[in-house]
Every structure is written in C-alpha cells, then in structure tokens.
Design a protein around this motif. Sequence first.
Motif, short mmCIF file in Angstrom:
data_model
loop_
_atom_site.label_atom_id
_atom_site.label_comp_id
_atom_site.label_asym_id
_atom_site.label_seq_id
_atom_site.Cartn_x
_atom_site.Cartn_y
_atom_site.Cartn_z
N UNK A 297 -6.30 -4.35 7.15
CA UNK A 297 -5.70 -4.30 5.81
C UNK A 297 -4.60 -3.25 5.75
N UNK A 298 -4.77 -2.13 6.42
CA UNK A 298 -3.73 -1.09 6.43
C UNK A 298 -2.47 -1.59 7.12
N UNK A 299 -2.65 -2.32 8.20
CA UNK A 299 -1.49 -2.85 8.92
C UNK A 299 -0.74 -3.86 8.06
N UNK A 300 -1.49 -4.73 7.38
CA UNK A 300 -0.85 -5.71 6.50
C UNK A 300 -0.13 -5.02 5.35
N UNK A 301 -0.73 -3.96 4.82
CA UNK A 301 -0.09 -3.23 3.72
C UNK A 301 1.20 -2.57 4.20
N UNK A 302 1.16 -1.98 5.39
CA UNK A 302 2.37 -1.32 5.92
C UNK A 302 3.49 -2.33 6.13
N UNK A 303 3.13 -3.55 6.48
CA UNK A 303 4.13 -4.57 6.77
C UNK A 303 4.68 -5.23 5.52
N UNK A 304 3.85 -5.35 4.46
CA UNK A 304 4.24 -6.23 3.35
C UNK A 304 4.18 -5.61 1.96
N UNK A 305 3.54 -4.46 1.78
CA UNK A 305 3.27 -3.95 0.43
C UNK A 305 4.28 -2.92 -0.03
N UNK A 306 4.40 -2.79 -1.34
CA UNK A 306 5.15 -1.71 -1.98
C UNK A 306 4.22 -0.61 -2.47
N UNK A 307 2.98 -0.98 -2.81
CA UNK A 307 1.96 -0.05 -3.28
C UNK A 307 0.65 -0.38 -2.60
N UNK A 308 -0.09 0.63 -2.17
CA UNK A 308 -1.41 0.44 -1.57
C UNK A 308 -2.46 1.08 -2.47
N UNK A 309 -3.46 0.30 -2.83
CA UNK A 309 -4.60 0.83 -3.59
C UNK A 309 -5.61 1.35 -2.59
N UNK A 310 -5.53 2.63 -2.32
CA UNK A 310 -6.33 3.24 -1.27
C UNK A 310 -7.74 3.55 -1.76
N UNK A 311 -8.71 3.56 -0.84
CA UNK A 311 -10.04 4.04 -1.21
C UNK A 311 -10.00 5.53 -1.44
N UNK A 312 -10.55 6.00 -2.54
CA UNK A 312 -10.50 7.42 -2.86
C UNK A 312 -11.68 8.14 -2.23
N UNK A 313 -11.44 9.33 -1.72
CA UNK A 313 -12.51 10.14 -1.15
C UNK A 313 -12.16 11.60 -1.28
N UNK A 314 -12.47 12.36 -0.27
CA UNK A 314 -12.15 13.78 -0.29
C UNK A 314 -10.66 13.98 -0.02
N UNK A 315 -10.21 15.20 -0.25
CA UNK A 315 -8.82 15.53 0.03
C UNK A 315 -8.49 15.30 1.50
N UNK A 316 -9.41 15.70 2.37
CA UNK A 316 -9.17 15.54 3.81
C UNK A 316 -9.10 14.06 4.19
N UNK A 317 -10.02 13.24 3.64
CA UNK A 317 -10.01 11.81 3.93
C UNK A 317 -8.74 11.16 3.38
N UNK A 318 -8.31 11.62 2.21
CA UNK A 318 -7.09 11.09 1.62
C UNK A 318 -5.87 11.41 2.47
N UNK A 319 -5.81 12.61 3.00
CA UNK A 319 -4.67 12.99 3.85
C UNK A 319 -4.65 12.17 5.13
#
Length: 449
Positions: free
Chosen positions: A219-241
């Motif tokens: 899903x990340x690869x498809x988002x990088x190729x085709x998306x303008x916005x990614x709805x990311x899974x939220x977690x800790x600051x470290x996981x987000x980074x």
Amino acid sequence: MSGRRPRGPRPPGAHCHLAACFPDADTTTVWTGPAAGSPIEFSSFEHLARTAERGLFDFLLLAEGPRPREQQGPVHDRDVAGRPEPLTVLNALAAVTERLGLAATADTTFHEPFELARRLATLDHLSGGRAAWRVAASAHASTGENFRRGDYLERAERYPRAAEFIATARRLWDSWTPDGASQPFAHQGRHFDIAGEFTVPRPPQGHPVVIRTGRSGEARECAAATADVVLAPHGTLEAGRAFYADVKGRLAKYGRTAADLKIMPGVTVVLGDTAAEAQERAATIRRRLISPQRAVLVLERLWGVDLSAYDPDGPLPEFDPVADPRLTRDLARHGDAVATAGKLRALSKEKGLSIRQTVIETSARQSFIGTPEAVAAELAEFVREGAADGFVLVPQLTPDGLDEFVDRVVPLLQERGVFRTEYEGHTLRSHLGLPVPAGDGRTTPSPGT
C-alpha cells in the motif's frame, strides 16, 4: 466571507494541514443522545462541513459503505439508518461551502473508471476545484453480491486494479484539449479495455486530489506512485517518523519530491480543562462506544460463530475462531484470526479483563488526550519532527465534537505559527500546496487560486 479570519503572520517552518472525517457508524464515534442527529440527514453533513470550513480545514472526507455490515446475517444496529452515497452528499455540500475541500471514498473493485471519473470531474467543476477521491479497494466478499461482477477480488489483484483504475481515470480527465474540445480516448490494460469520448471538460484542478491509505508495504508503494495524500496509521512519534521517512523515501523513483505527497494520520482528540478531566472524558467515551452487546458482536466478527450466550462481563472464549472461508475473506484486515484471538486471550488473562473490557482496551483507541494547550503542542511536534504533514480528525462526539477542536485547539495552533489564519486559495490543491498536473502527465506549481 465563510472560513476567513484576520490575517496573521505567515507560519514559519512546518505547516500543519487539517481535515475532518464525517464519523462512520463504527467504534469511533458516539451517535447517541437527542442532539446527535442522524448519519443520513443533510443537516448532519452540513454542520460538520461548515464547522470544518470555519476552522480553515483543508478538506472533509466522507467514508463509503456499499453494503451494510452484517453479523451472522442481521445488519449491524449502527448501520440500520443507512449509508448515503458520498459523491451525492458532497455535491450538495459544494453549495453551502466556499473553500473546504470535498473528499469522497469510492471503491475501485466494483466501480468502473468512466463513470467514477465523470462523477469526480463533475464535483470538481461544481465546487470550483475542491474535489478529492479517497481510493478504496474493497476487502469484503459480501459487497460483491450488490454488483453485477459479484464475488470477490483476491488481494493480489486489488492493488494492480486500483493502480490501473487511477491511471485510466487520469487519462480520461486529460482527454480534453486546453481550449475545451473533447478528444477520443482509449485504454487497454489487464483490467480495463475502454475507448470513447469523455463527457466532462478537464477538471479545474487538472485532476481531483487522490487520497490513499498506506499501512502495508504494498500500500505504501502504491501511495508513493499514485497518491497526493496518504492516510497513515497513527502511532507513536517514533513510529510516525519511521512511516513518514519510508513513504517519502519511495517518491524519487517515480520522479516526485517530498512536497508532492502529504502524510495525514487519522486521529481522535479528547479535550479537558485539566489532564485528569481529559482522561476521565476519554474513559467515558470508550465505555459509551463499546456497549455490552457491541463487545460481543465485535468478538463474533473475529470468532465467526454466534457468541450471544457469552456474558460481556465474563471471560473470552477458550476455543479458536472458526475457519470460515467467506468470513476470513470479509475480515482480511484482521490478518490471521487464530493469532489475533490468541493475543486477545493473553491480554485478557494478563490484565484480568472481561470481554467488554478487552474490546474497549483494543478497539476503542484514542490518539490525543489532554488540555487544548497540550494537544496543540503534541500536534505541532508531530509536524515539526517529520512524523506527519497534518491530521484527519474523526470527531468522537456528535454533533459538536469538531466544534470544540475548532474553538479551542485551532487558535492555539495559529498562535504557534503552524496553521493558517485564512484560506489563501480556492482549490484543494492550493490548500495542500500540491502541484497541478499538466495534461501530458507533467505537473506545474499549484496556483494560489
């Protein structure tokens, strides 16, 4: 004018984007009480849209439900009111908003490129360039029964079909000449073989903004190729980074820069005048979200059998989930049901939790809890530290959960210089700072209007 505030200094450094998601009938939002309204009445949509625009949000996202959720046959109690078609609702909201972006969830498994591209282009024209499309690839076998093609698309086929669907839609949007003349189009691929003439001139934004999720590596690869916005899974600051760096690091191979893609986790916010009050409110919301009956239903979806004889205040079933192929396909997002059930039983025994308490602990998750000042500081930190470009808020209380955030947190973000004090443009791409696609597949800088 709607959505305008006194002009302030231009935010230095990191800029936070904000969006709102119309609450779905799930375990995220409390839809009870005489003032809660209805998830199918236009007044509910209008209130949230006007509030989001008053808060200078980038866009409002509507979820989709092409089939009511079922539990051993009967429809879920939270779905009995119905689930309106998002694009129809957004076309109506275009008439009562001026700047707010309007994002619809639409499935690539059961739709066809021509009809969906046409509806999205129509919304972009009617709204003056504010349309967005959240791409969904259905994981539910039962949904197919509502469509001619029927059945179910295996996971290995869902992402390739979605990618080809997006590429085909973009070819349709680009099929008109700059001077407004229709040209024949043709696309022949693995999933689609179509040719004809598109009925709508090129959208004001070039292409409506494309939104995707990005949990798995695929899903990340498809988002990088085709998306303008990614709805990311939220977690800790470290996981987000880590997520942020991973997805942004995939862009270069597609000729894109970090500015071409915005990463926006979906989050909930619970506020209180003190930290203790916020925690108490959060606990109350969790209990309201997961009723005793709801807790049993959640487990039934995982176990695949009728658990109505089980006491919600008692222990979890000791046996493993039933290997029902149909259920397994419908609940693909749970992964391996046996392993998931084992984790829940271990947690229950470790903490001495009942069925209801276990479900509350594992499904009624809340992202940011605290005073308005503390929440504003934490949101700003996620953006400043490269863990997010912004957030999609899911109000947990209806009808005024978003109002509280707009009134109490947005001004603090503005004071910190990380959020706009007025809309500077009219299109969603201008709000997000995204380039406008050129008709030949290239992009041009996003204009201010």
